[in-house]
Scaffold this motif. Structure first.
Motif, PDB file in Angstrom:
ATOM      1  N   GLY A  17      -5.629   3.173  11.088  1.00  0.00           N
ATOM      2  CA  GLY A  17      -4.290   2.645  10.860  1.00  0.00           C
ATOM      3  C   GLY A  17      -3.330   3.615  10.211  1.00  0.00           C
ATOM      4  N   ALA A  18      -3.552   4.907  10.404  1.00  0.00           N
ATOM      5  CA  ALA A  18      -2.728   5.910   9.714  1.00  0.00           C
ATOM      6  C   ALA A  18      -1.249   5.792  10.069  1.00  0.00           C
ATOM      7  N   GLU A  19      -0.935   5.532  11.335  1.00  0.00           N
ATOM      8  CA  GLU A  19       0.474   5.469  11.741  1.00  0.00           C
ATOM      9  C   GLU A  19       1.182   4.284  11.091  1.00  0.00           C
ATOM     10  N   VAL A  20       0.493   3.159  11.000  1.00  0.00           N
ATOM     11  CA  VAL A  20       1.076   1.999  10.322  1.00  0.00           C
ATOM     12  C   VAL A  20       1.290   2.312   8.839  1.00  0.00           C
ATOM     13  N   ALA A  21       0.313   2.961   8.219  1.00  0.00           N
ATOM     14  CA  ALA A  21       0.429   3.319   6.802  1.00  0.00           C
ATOM     15  C   ALA A  21       1.629   4.228   6.559  1.00  0.00           C
ATOM     16  N   LYS A  22       1.850   5.175   7.463  1.00  0.00           N
ATOM     17  CA  LYS A  22       2.994   6.088   7.314  1.00  0.00           C
ATOM     18  C   LYS A  22       4.313   5.331   7.439  1.00  0.00           C
ATOM     19  N   THR A  23       4.364   4.359   8.335  1.00  0.00           N
ATOM     20  CA  THR A  23       5.586   3.565   8.483  1.00  0.00           C
ATOM     21  C   THR A  23       5.894   2.806   7.201  1.00  0.00           C
ATOM     22  N   VAL A  24       4.881   2.167   6.621  1.00  0.00           N
ATOM     23  CA  VAL A  24       5.084   1.407   5.382  1.00  0.00           C
ATOM     24  C   VAL A  24       5.408   2.341   4.216  1.00  0.00           C
ATOM     25  N   GLY A  25       4.734   3.473   4.149  1.00  0.00           N
ATOM     26  CA  GLY A  25       4.899   4.371   3.007  1.00  0.00           C
ATOM     27  C   GLY A  25       6.211   5.127   2.989  1.00  0.00           C
ATOM     28  N   SER A  26       6.766   5.426   4.160  1.00  0.00           N
ATOM     29  CA  SER A  26       7.954   6.276   4.162  1.00  0.00           C
ATOM     30  C   SER A  26       9.058   5.816   5.106  1.00  0.00           C
ATOM     31  N   GLY A  27       8.842   4.764   5.871  1.00  0.00           N
ATOM     32  CA  GLY A  27       9.828   4.387   6.874  1.00  0.00           C
ATOM     33  C   GLY A  27      10.644   3.154   6.564  1.00  0.00           C
ATOM     34  N   LEU A  28      10.432   2.533   5.389  1.00  0.00           N
ATOM     35  CA  LEU A  28      11.112   1.270   5.099  1.00  0.00           C
ATOM     36  C   LEU A  28      12.121   1.377   3.958  1.00  0.00           C
ATOM     37  N   VAL A  29      11.755   2.086   2.904  1.00  0.00           N
ATOM     38  CA  VAL A  29      12.673   2.286   1.780  1.00  0.00           C
ATOM     39  C   VAL A  29      12.628   3.759   1.363  1.00  0.00           C
ATOM     40  N   LYS A  30      13.685   4.199   0.723  1.00  0.00           N
ATOM     41  CA  LYS A  30      13.746   5.571   0.213  1.00  0.00           C
ATOM     42  C   LYS A  30      13.990   5.512  -1.284  1.00  0.00           C
ATOM     43  N   LEU A  31      13.000   5.962  -2.045  1.00  0.00           N
ATOM     44  CA  LEU A  31      13.064   5.869  -3.494  1.00  0.00           C
ATOM     45  C   LEU A  31      12.942   7.260  -4.121  1.00  0.00           C
ATOM     46  N   PRO A  32      13.710   7.518  -5.182  1.00  0.00           N
ATOM     47  CA  PRO A  32      13.535   8.781  -5.897  1.00  0.00           C
ATOM     48  C   PRO A  32      12.235   8.765  -6.691  1.00  0.00           C
ATOM     49  N   GLN A  56       9.359   6.839 -12.891  1.00  0.00           N
ATOM     50  CA  GLN A  56       8.775   5.560 -13.280  1.00  0.00           C
ATOM     51  C   GLN A  56       9.596   4.369 -12.805  1.00  0.00           C
ATOM     52  N   ALA A  57      10.920   4.524 -12.778  1.00  0.00           N
ATOM     53  CA  ALA A  57      11.762   3.412 -12.360  1.00  0.00           C
ATOM     54  C   ALA A  57      11.427   2.990 -10.931  1.00  0.00           C
ATOM     55  N   SER A  58      11.189   3.963 -10.069  1.00  0.00           N
ATOM     56  CA  SER A  58      10.841   3.647  -8.685  1.00  0.00           C
ATOM     57  C   SER A  58       9.470   2.981  -8.596  1.00  0.00           C
ATOM     58  N   LEU A  59       8.561   3.386  -9.460  1.00  0.00           N
ATOM     59  CA  LEU A  59       7.252   2.733  -9.486  1.00  0.00           C
ATOM     60  C   LEU A  59       7.388   1.266  -9.868  1.00  0.00           C
ATOM     61  N   GLY A  60       8.341   0.967 -10.740  1.00  0.00           N
ATOM     62  CA  GLY A  60       8.609  -0.425 -11.093  1.00  0.00           C
ATOM     63  C   GLY A  60       9.103  -1.220  -9.904  1.00  0.00           C
ATOM     64  N   ILE A  61       9.898  -0.590  -9.032  1.00  0.00           N
ATOM     65  CA  ILE A  61      10.381  -1.260  -7.822  1.00  0.00           C
ATOM     66  C   ILE A  61       9.212  -1.617  -6.912  1.00  0.00           C
ATOM     67  N   VAL A  62       8.313  -0.648  -6.708  1.00  0.00           N
ATOM     68  CA  VAL A  62       7.153  -0.878  -5.842  1.00  0.00           C
ATOM     69  C   VAL A  62       6.251  -1.959  -6.443  1.00  0.00           C
ATOM     70  N   PHE A  63       6.014  -1.879  -7.742  1.00  0.00           N
ATOM     71  CA  PHE A  63       5.182  -2.855  -8.439  1.00  0.00           C
ATOM     72  C   PHE A  63       5.733  -4.270  -8.243  1.00  0.00           C
ATOM     73  N   ALA A  64       7.045  -4.434  -8.464  1.00  0.00           N
ATOM     74  CA  ALA A  64       7.668  -5.754  -8.344  1.00  0.00           C
ATOM     75  C   ALA A  64       7.581  -6.271  -6.917  1.00  0.00           C
ATOM     76  N   GLY A  65       7.785  -5.390  -5.931  1.00  0.00           N
ATOM     77  CA  GLY A  65       7.717  -5.815  -4.540  1.00  0.00           C
ATOM     78  C   GLY A  65       6.345  -6.323  -4.155  1.00  0.00           C
ATOM     79  N   VAL A  66       5.315  -5.646  -4.620  1.00  0.00           N
ATOM     80  CA  VAL A  66       3.956  -6.072  -4.297  1.00  0.00           C
ATOM     81  C   VAL A  66       3.630  -7.399  -4.983  1.00  0.00           C
ATOM     82  N   ILE A  67       4.090  -7.578  -6.206  1.00  0.00           N
ATOM     83  CA  ILE A  67       3.889  -8.860  -6.893  1.00  0.00           C
ATOM     84  C   ILE A  67       4.556  -9.987  -6.111  1.00  0.00           C
TER      85      ILE A  67
END
Length: 334
Positions: free
Chosen positions: A60-75, A78-89
Motif C-alpha cells: 500500500g505504499a502509493e496510498v500511504a504517500k497520498t495520505v502522507g503528502s497529498g492531502l495537507v501541507k504543514l510546516p 510541534q504546532a503541526s504535530l498538534g494538527i495531525v494529533f487532533a485530526g487522528v483523534i
C-alpha cells in the motif's frame, strides 16, 4: 528526550490507536459475508482477515504517500504535530460512534476528514485538488462501480451455473468464498494499513525526523500491519451483523460475487491509482448490487439508507471533531 521527539511519539501512538480501531471497525469488510453464509467460522475468518491485512499493508505504499503528502501541507514543528494529533483523534471518536451504532462507515474518510478539519481550524493549507482527485471522486465512483459490478458479476454467476444443483453449488461457493474473503482482506490491508503508515510518515516529516515526505521506513509497514491485524482479530461484531445479515439475506454465491468485486476495486485503486478509497463503501455497495439481482425489494433499503447517511456524515463529522480537538490539544503542542 526532546519535546519534538515526545510530540512525534505521541502522534505515532495515537495513529496506531486509530489503526487498531480501524481493524475492529472494518473487520466486517473482509469476512462478514463469509461468516453469514457459514463458509467460515467467525474465529477462522477473523484470523484469515488479520493475516491478509498484514500481508496487504506491504503493498500500500502509493496510498500511504497520498495520505502522507497529498492531502495537507504543514510546516515542520510541534504546532503541526498538534494538527495531525487532533485530526487522528477526530477519526477515532467518529469510528467509535459509528461502531457503537453498528454502522459500517468509512474509517478512511474519518481519518482524512479529521485531518482536514484540524488543518482548517489551524489555518493550515489543505490541498483541495488532491482531496478532490484522490478522495472525493473515488468516494463517489467506487460505490457506484461496486454496485454495478456486483450486479453484473452476480448475473454472470447465475447464468453460468443456472443448471447446477443448488446444494452442490452452495458447497462449492463456500470453498470459493475462502479465496475471495482472503483476497478482500489483503485489499483491506493495502488500503487501511497504508493510511496509518501515511500518518506516521507525515508525523516524522513535520517533526523534522526525515526530510522526504514520501519516504516510508520499513518499521512503519510492520508496525501498522501488526496493529491493524490485531484490531481485525478483535472483531467488530456489531458491524459484521449489519453487513452480513441486515442488508440482504446472503448465500455463498452472493457472498463470493460481492467479495470478488470489492477486492478487485480495492486492488485497482491501491496499485494503479494510489487512491485511498473506502473498503467499507466498496463492499457494502457490492453487496447491494448483488442483492438487487434478486429483486430491488431484496435489499433492505431502510438499513442501506442509514448506512449511506453515515457515509455522507463521516467527512464533515470527523472534520468537526478534529477541529474541536485541535483547540483542545493546541496548548500541549506549543
Amino acid at each position: 528526550m526532546s519535546p519534538e521527539l515526545i510530540a512525534v511519539l505521541a502522534v505515532i501512538a495515537v495513529a496506531l490507536a486509530f489503526d487498531y480501531t480501524n481493524g475492529f471497525h472494518d473487520a466486517a469488510n473482509a469476512i462478514a459475508t463469509s461468516i453469514s453464509t457459514r463458509a467460515l467460522t467467525p474465529r477462522v475468518a477473523l484470523a484469515m482477515a488479520a493475516v491478509g491485512n498484514f500481508i496487504g499493508a506491504h503493498f500500500g505504499a502509493e496510498v500511504a504517500k497520498t495520505v502522507g503528502s497529498g492531502l495537507v501541507k504543514l510546516p515542520t514543528g510541534q504546532a503541526s504535530l498538534g494538527i495531525v494529533f487532533a485530526g487522528v483523534i477526530g477519526a477515532i471518536v467518529w469510528n467509535l460512534i459509528t461502531w457503537y451504532f453498528g454502522l459500517p462507515s468509512s474509517s478512511s474518510h474519518a481519518l482524512i476528514g479529521g485531518l482536514v478539519g484540524s488543518t482548517i481550524a489551524a489555518s493550515g493549507t489543505v490541498l483541495w485538488t488532491g482531496i478532490g482527485e484522490s478522495v472525493i471522486i473515488p468516494m463517489v465512483l467506487s460505490p457506484m462501480v461496486g454496485f454495478l459490478l456486483g450486479y453484473i458479476v452476480m448475473i454472470a454467476v447465475q447464468w453460468i451455473f443456472r443448471k447446477g444443483h443448488p446444494g452442490k453449488l452452495n458447497r462449492g461457493f463456500r470453498w470459493a468464498q475462502t479465496a475471495s474473503a482472503a483476497a478482500m482482506s489483503v485489499g483491506h490491508g493495502m488500503q487501511d494499513a497504508a493510511k496509518t503508515i501515511g500518518i506516521v510518515v507525515l508525523a516524522l516529516y513535520v517533526g523534522g525526523f526525515q526530510n522526504d515526505p514520501e519516504f516510508i521506513p520499513e518499521w512503519a509497514f510492520w508496525t501498522s500491519a501488526a496493529v491493524l491485524a490485531a484490531g481485525t482479530y478483535a472483531g467488530g461484531w456489531r458491524i459484521i451483523r449489519t453487513l452480513g445479515r441486515k442488508i440482504i439475506d446472503l448465500r455463498p454465491p452472493e457472498g463470493f460475487a460481492a467479495e470478488t468485486v470489492a477486492s478487485g476495486v480495492l486492488y485497482f485503486n491501491a496499485l494503479v491509482l494510489g487512491a485511498p478509497i473506502s473498503t467499507t463503501h466498496t463492499i457494502t455497495s457490492a453487496i447491494m448490487g448483488v442483492g438487487a439481482t434478486k429483486r430491488l425489494s431484496a435489499v433492505r433499503w431502510g438499513v442501506a439508507g442509514n448506512i449511506i447517511g453515515a457515509w455522507v456524515l463521516t467527512f464533515p463529522a470527523a472534520g468537526s471533531i478534529g477541529a474541536l480537538m485541535y483547540f483542545l490539544v493546541r496548548p500541549l503542542f506549543s
